[in-house]
Write an enzyme that holds these catalytic residues in place. Structure first.
Site, PDB file in Angstrom:
ATOM      1  N   SER A 112       0.870  -1.180   0.000  1.00  0.00           N
ATOM      2  CA  SER A 112       0.000   0.000   0.000  1.00  0.00           C
ATOM      3  C   SER A 112       0.904   1.225   0.000  1.00  0.00           C
ATOM      4  O   SER A 112       2.086   1.135   0.357  1.00  0.00           O
ATOM      5  CB  SER A 112      -0.829  -0.009   1.293  1.00  0.00           C
ATOM      6  OG  SER A 112      -1.474   1.238   1.498  1.00  0.00           O
TER       7      SER A 112
ATOM      8  N   TYR B 278      -2.184  -1.423  10.436  1.00  0.00           N
ATOM      9  CA  TYR B 278      -2.123  -1.520   8.968  1.00  0.00           C
ATOM     10  C   TYR B 278      -0.790  -0.962   8.456  1.00  0.00           C
ATOM     11  O   TYR B 278      -0.118  -1.575   7.631  1.00  0.00           O
ATOM     12  CB  TYR B 278      -3.303  -0.738   8.388  1.00  0.00           C
ATOM     13  CG  TYR B 278      -3.513  -0.895   6.902  1.00  0.00           C
ATOM     14  CD1 TYR B 278      -4.247  -1.967   6.396  1.00  0.00           C
ATOM     15  CD2 TYR B 278      -3.014   0.043   6.001  1.00  0.00           C
ATOM     16  CE1 TYR B 278      -4.464  -2.096   5.032  1.00  0.00           C
ATOM     17  CE2 TYR B 278      -3.223  -0.083   4.635  1.00  0.00           C
ATOM     18  CZ  TYR B 278      -3.962  -1.152   4.157  1.00  0.00           C
ATOM     19  OH  TYR B 278      -4.184  -1.290   2.801  1.00  0.00           O
TER      20      TYR B 278
END
Ligand code: NAD
Length: 260
Positions: free
Chosen positions: A142, A155
């Protein structure tokens, strides 16, 4: 690519994973789907892909928090296709919360699904890829593998971790024709992003519309979402022979987010 490849894509019943699986099937490659969801919907997607592209598409419901189920997923793919040439570690979840309220169980689940599962899948395919002198491992990280945002501690930690894991596996595969790369998308409009809009609105004291405009699209200079088709096309390229010297890299596909 001259001969069809055999791919495993974790978390491919939805969103980016399904986009990558579709792009692979369109290349004529066999694909093992994985992930959760409605059994009938998964089966109709599986058979649609198999028929439309005339390829072998299988499904295994392994839970990426469970190492024994992950091994079964890889075994099933090896049995169905003969070998695994391409592994895409894509399954992932998100939880948005200030650190002082962040549930420990959510931290553990995010680390297990978004990071540790890639260790287990890679370990299960790596020796055979090395032996055959060809392998492509793609980790869907990401933009949050490269930069942080508040309220996403687990995350961001998992995604930074998988970028580091990518580099190590690239070094271990470098002399054996096995590449390992990370794809770092910005915001892609999938169920994962749609689900975090209300939580982000709560955490930041904003309306949901404000979150889309001021948090999500604000992060991306292009002011547009990335599409799953664009991520799928990048994954196909990274599997090609033209990409044989591209390894250990984190490829941003984020509308300029990380450039800021
Ligand atoms: P999504 O929610 O649409 O899809 C997630 C997939 O993972 C689904 O198939 C789901 O069933 C599967 N999954 C979840 N938990 C699982 C488990 N325990 N075992 C097996 N499968 C499981 O989300 P998405 O947006 O397509 O995200 C896919 C990946 O892309 C994730 O790793 C995510 O972090 C990453 N990513 C997404 C965005 C975005 O904006 N959507 C941006 C950057 C990175």
């Amino acid at each position: 690519m001259s001969k069809p490849l055999n791919a495993v894509v974790t978390g491919s019943t939805s969103g980016i994973g399904l986009g990558i699986a579709t792009a692979f099937a369109a290349e004529g490659w066999n694909v093992m789907l994985n992930g959760f969801g409605d059994e009938n919907e998964i089966e109709s997607e599986r058979s649609r892909l198999a028929e439309k592209y005339d390829v072998n598409v299988k499904y295994n419901n392994a839970d990426m928090t469970k190492p024994d189920e992950i091994q079964t997923l890889i075994n099933d793919a090896q049995e169905a296709f003969g070998q695994v040439d391409v592994l895409v570690n894509n399954a992932g979840i998100q939880h948005v919360s200030p650190i002082e309220d962040f549930p420990a169980g959510k931290w553990d689940a995010i680390i297990a699904i978004n990071l540790s599962s890639a260790f287990h899948t890679t370990k299960a395919v790596f020796a055979q890829m090395k032996e055959r002198g060809f392998g492509r491992i793609i980790n869907v990280a990401s933009a949050h593998g490269l930069v942080a945002s508040p309220f996403k501690s687990a995350y961001v930690a998992a995604k930074h971790g998988i970028v580091g894991f990518t580099k190590t596996i690239a070094l271990e595969g470098a002399e054996f024709g096995v590449t390992c790369n990370a794809i770092c998308p910005g915001y892609v409009k999938t169920p994962l992003v749609e689900a975090q809009i209300p939580d982000t609105a709560n955490a930041r004291g904003m309306s949901e519309e404000e979150v889309v405009q001021k948090v999500i699209l604000e992060a991306q200079p292009t002011k547009q979402f990335v599409t799953v088709e664009q991520v799928g096309a990048l994954a196909v390229f990274l599997c090609s022979s033209s990409a044989s010297q591209i390894t250990g890299a984190a490829h941003q596909i984020d509308g300029g987010w990380v450039a800021k």
